[in-house]
Design a protein around this motif. Structure first.
Motif, short mmCIF file in Angstrom:
data_model
loop_
_atom_site.label_atom_id
_atom_site.label_comp_id
_atom_site.label_asym_id
_atom_site.label_seq_id
_atom_site.Cartn_x
_atom_site.Cartn_y
_atom_site.Cartn_z
N THR A 1 0.95 -1.04 -0.07
CA THR A 1 -0.18 0.06 -0.04
C THR A 1 0.79 1.02 0.02
OG1 THR A 1 -1.80 -1.02 1.30
CG2 THR A 1 -1.55 1.33 1.19
N VAL A 2 0.56 2.23 -0.85
CA VAL A 2 1.27 3.64 -1.00
C VAL A 2 0.21 4.55 -0.67
CG1 VAL A 2 2.89 4.86 -2.27
CG2 VAL A 2 2.64 2.55 -2.75
N LYS A 3 0.92 5.48 0.28
CA LYS A 3 -0.30 6.50 0.46
C LYS A 3 0.03 7.91 -0.11
CE LYS A 3 -1.58 4.60 5.03
NZ LYS A 3 -1.93 4.83 6.49
N TRP A 4 -0.84 8.58 -0.52
CA TRP A 4 -0.65 9.95 -1.28
C TRP A 4 -0.55 11.20 0.01
CZ3 TRP A 4 0.98 11.71 -5.70
CH2 TRP A 4 0.86 13.17 -6.18
N THR A 5 0.59 11.94 -0.20
CA THR A 5 0.56 13.04 0.92
C THR A 5 0.86 14.38 0.04
OG1 THR A 5 2.61 12.72 1.29
CG2 THR A 5 1.17 11.58 2.60
N ASN A 6 0.96 15.42 0.88
CA ASN A 6 1.25 16.55 0.11
C ASN A 6 2.80 16.79 -0.46
OD1 ASN A 6 -1.30 17.73 0.48
ND2 ASN A 6 -0.68 18.33 2.71
N GLU A 7 3.61 15.73 -0.01
CA GLU A 7 4.99 15.82 -0.32
C GLU A 7 5.19 14.82 -1.34
OE1 GLU A 7 4.30 15.51 2.80
OE2 GLU A 7 4.58 17.44 3.70
N SER A 8 4.34 14.19 -2.09
CA SER A 8 4.49 13.12 -2.93
C SER A 8 4.68 13.73 -4.43
CB SER A 8 3.23 12.17 -2.84
OG SER A 8 3.22 11.69 -1.72
N GLN A 9 4.39 14.86 -4.66
CA GLN A 9 4.31 15.42 -6.00
C GLN A 9 5.70 15.31 -6.67
OE1 GLN A 9 1.58 16.81 -7.22
NE2 GLN A 9 2.39 17.13 -9.09
N PRO A 10 6.87 15.46 -6.30
CA PRO A 10 8.05 15.45 -6.94
C PRO A 10 8.36 14.03 -7.08
CG PRO A 10 8.43 16.69 -4.87
CD PRO A 10 7.18 16.23 -5.01
N GLN A 11 8.98 13.56 -8.45
CA GLN A 11 9.10 12.35 -8.89
C GLN A 11 10.24 11.53 -8.08
OE1 GLN A 11 10.95 13.18 -12.85
NE2 GLN A 11 12.58 11.97 -12.29
N ASN A 12 11.21 12.26 -7.16
CA ASN A 12 12.21 11.51 -6.23
C ASN A 12 11.56 11.40 -4.99
OD1 ASN A 12 12.09 14.41 -5.51
ND2 ASN A 12 14.54 14.47 -5.65
N SER A 13 10.19 11.62 -4.68
CA SER A 13 9.65 11.81 -3.54
C SER A 13 9.68 10.08 -2.91
CB SER A 13 8.41 12.13 -3.37
OG SER A 13 7.24 11.63 -4.15
N TYR A 14 9.39 9.93 -1.78
CA TYR A 14 9.16 8.28 -1.11
C TYR A 14 7.94 7.86 -1.83
CZ TYR A 14 8.20 4.52 1.88
OH TYR A 14 7.93 3.56 2.27
N PHE A 15 6.78 8.58 -2.44
CA PHE A 15 5.67 7.81 -2.66
C PHE A 15 6.03 7.13 -4.21
CE2 PHE A 15 2.24 8.30 -5.94
CZ PHE A 15 1.32 7.61 -5.14
N TRP A 16 6.86 7.84 -5.09
CA TRP A 16 7.04 7.38 -6.39
C TRP A 16 8.21 6.23 -6.24
CZ3 TRP A 16 3.88 8.03 -9.83
CH2 TRP A 16 2.87 9.39 -9.85
N LYS A 17 9.30 6.55 -5.53
CA LYS A 17 10.12 5.42 -5.18
C LYS A 17 9.38 4.12 -4.96
CE LYS A 17 14.18 8.54 -3.86
NZ LYS A 17 15.02 8.73 -2.80
N LYS A 18 8.46 4.19 -4.02
CA LYS A 18 7.86 2.93 -3.66
C LYS A 18 7.11 2.41 -4.55
CE LYS A 18 5.33 0.52 0.13
NZ LYS A 18 4.59 0.72 1.47
#
Length: 547
Positions: free
Chosen positions: A514-531
């Motif tokens: 499971t991956v959660k979207w947050t306000n810091e997920s926009q940049p492509q090098n953020s934790y969201f896109w890495k996961k």
């Protein structure tokens, strides 16, 4: 009387007094021995004393000093040598033979005298041998280490004042190897060992005579310098002992290739040394160095007549003291059954700490390490599996129109922009890629089967749209039961109550997929896109390599 003539007489008188005093006070040299082969030329020097200034023949003659040579007879007397048809000549302060014969063998001495002084030199023994070849029977020994440079100089030729170009070098009486006063061997090898004869050729009355010297060169193997070492004990040795029991501890050191008299091996306890072979409860037993192979060893034994409590848990130091090194080894006596466990606990604690640190680092940077490893080895899991798409995107729409529009913008614009354009993945989005008017259920099942991953975008607890629910259940069934496709659940808006969701979705929410979207997920090098990339199949692209 002419002034110049008077000055000459005064000068000779003064010089004669000075020379006379010098000669009279000199000590004669020790007897010399000269070896020569018959037929060669030889000169005997009138080495009158050990003074650093040699006798000057012109000064001696000007001041009326005379030099006379004698040959000693077997009866103990001596006879004056007057010369023999120019074969035996006086040459300044030396006696020359042109050439020398066997019957010239004997003892010779010279005498320098005037009206005041008469001093005789030490006896010079002349040994003349019959020898048909060029080589001498007398050798000047040289020893050199293999691998080093060695220079051979023709010895004892100072009396001839000869040009070095007249000297020829011959090895082992047959091979000419060099011409010149010095023969240099740049790198000595074993084959260079042998007899080297230098030959000086002199002329007299149209005849040529040889003066020879032979150097016997021996070679030896190169031996690296050896630094003494302490073999036992090491820096921190521990021995289990019993109270009241006699014990011996041996200290062993290697001194080198031969006995090193400058090395000392001894025991210390609380900065005090021990008696040797004494009557004390603890003493040293020393033995002479022993040879083992080509090495010399020293053993020094510390003898305990009985172990006392005061001997426990204190270091006994064995000390090796040499000019080249200074080494210490320690032995600590521990009572048997009561070994200090602090080192064991320290080792266990250190190991546990290292494991915890590694686990924390791995948990924190697991995704970064995995992505870095994929890029490093150019890993690609999308080859040769007959799948057409890397992921099927399933959008679970909410009943709220505003939320639905926001999620659709994410699914139809942002998600493909990052995954497709930046990282080279190929996505199948039902709303974008399936033609309108087709049977949605069949089409959805078809595209799910052609995908490697099922991306589920979830934005609320309430799910409308029956076709989406059917696709969801179909995909989850394959993912969780048949294992044909791996799920990724994107929680776009936090879910407050998961009990309203199907059980299969609840299980995925509780998993690591499971991956959660947050306000810091926009940049492509953020934790969201890495996961997201970490959960997606590995795929090598130049864009991913640069990221």
């Amino acid at each position: 009387m002419d002034a110049k003539y008077l000055a000459l007489i005064i000068f000779c008188y003064i010089l004669g007094r000075i020379q006379g005093c010098l000669i009279g006070k000199c000590f004669s040299k020790s007897p010399a021995r000269v070896f020569v082969t018959e037929g060669q030329h030889v000169r005997l020097a009138c080495n009158l004393c050990n003074a650093s200034t040699p006798l000057d023949m012109s000064s001696l003659q000007a001041c009326r000093f005379n030099i006379t040579w004698y040959k000693h007879t077997s009866e103990g007397g001596h006879k004056n040598i007057l010369g023999e048809a120019d074969r035996i000549t006086y040459e300044e302060t030396s006696l020359g033979f042109w050439p020398v014969f066997v019957n010239d063998t004997g003892s010779y001495s010279c005498s320098v005298f005037n009206r005041t002084y008469n001093v005789s030199s030490a006896v010079t023994s002349l040994n003349v041998h019959k020898y048909e070849r060029l080589c001498d029977v007398h050798f000047f020994d040289h020893v050199e280490t293999i691998g080093k440079e060695h220079k051979l100089s023709c010895p004892n030729l100072e009396i001839y004042n000869s040009n070095e170009d007249n000297i020829m070098w011959v090895k082992n009486c047959k091979d000419k190897v060099h011409t010149g006063n010095t023969y240099t061997i740049s790198k000595v090898e074993e084959k260079n060992a042998g007899n080297y004869t230098c030959v000086l050729t002199l002329g007299k009355d149209g005849m040529q005579y040889n003066v020879t010297r032979t150097i016997r060169l021996k070679t030896r193997d190169h031996i690296e310098p050896f630094i003494p070492k302490l073999i036992y004990p090491g820096r921190r040795e521990q021995i289990d002992v019993e109270l009241g029991v006699a014990t011996e501890i041996k200290c062993k050191a290697i001194l080198g290739y031969k006995n090193n008299e400058h090395c000392m091996l001894y025991w210390l306890f609380k900065e005090r040394d021990f008696d040797v072979n004494g009557e004390d409860p603890v003493y040293e037993s020393r033995k002479s160095p022993v040879r083992e192979g080509n090495r010399t060893y020293q053993i020094n034994t510390l003898v305990f007549k009985r172990i006392e409590a005061e001997h426990l848990n204190e270091p006994f130091i064995c000390k090796l003291n040499c000019p080249e090194t200074d080494l210490n080894g320690t032995v600590t006596l521990l009572e048997k059954g009561k070994r200090d466990c602090s080192l064991i606990f320290l080792l266990l604690f250190t190991t546990l700490a290292v494991i915890i640190i590694i686990a924390v680092v791995y948990a924190r940077f697991k995704i970064d390490l995995a992505l870095c490893f994929r890029d490093l080895i150019s890993m690609d899991e999308t080859l040769q599996d007959s799948k057409e798409y890397d992921a099927y995107v399933l959008l679970l729409k909410s009943k709220e129109a505003l939320i639905c529009a926001e999620v659709e913008a994410f699914a139809l614009k942002l998600l493909p922009t990052i995954l497709e354009q930046k990282f080279g993945y190929r996505l199948c989005i039902f709303e974008r890629d399936v033609l309108p008017g087709t049977a949605s259920v069949d089409e959805m099942l078809y595209y799910i089967n052609k995908s490697r991953t099922l991306i589920i975008i979830l934005c609320a607890e309430y799910i409308a749209n029956d076709s989406s629910m059917y696709g969801l259940m179909t995909g989850l069934h394959q993912a969780l039961v048949e294992g044909l496709i791996k799920p990724i659940l994107i929680e776009y808006i936090p879910i407050r109550d998961i009990t309203f969701l199907p059980l299969s979705l609840q299980l995925i929410l509780k998993s690591d997929r499971t991956v959660k979207w947050t306000n810091e997920s926009q940049p492509q090098n953020s934790y969201f896109w890495k996961k997201i990339r970490y959960l997606m199949p590995a795929k090598y692209t130049k864009a991913a390599k640069r990221s």
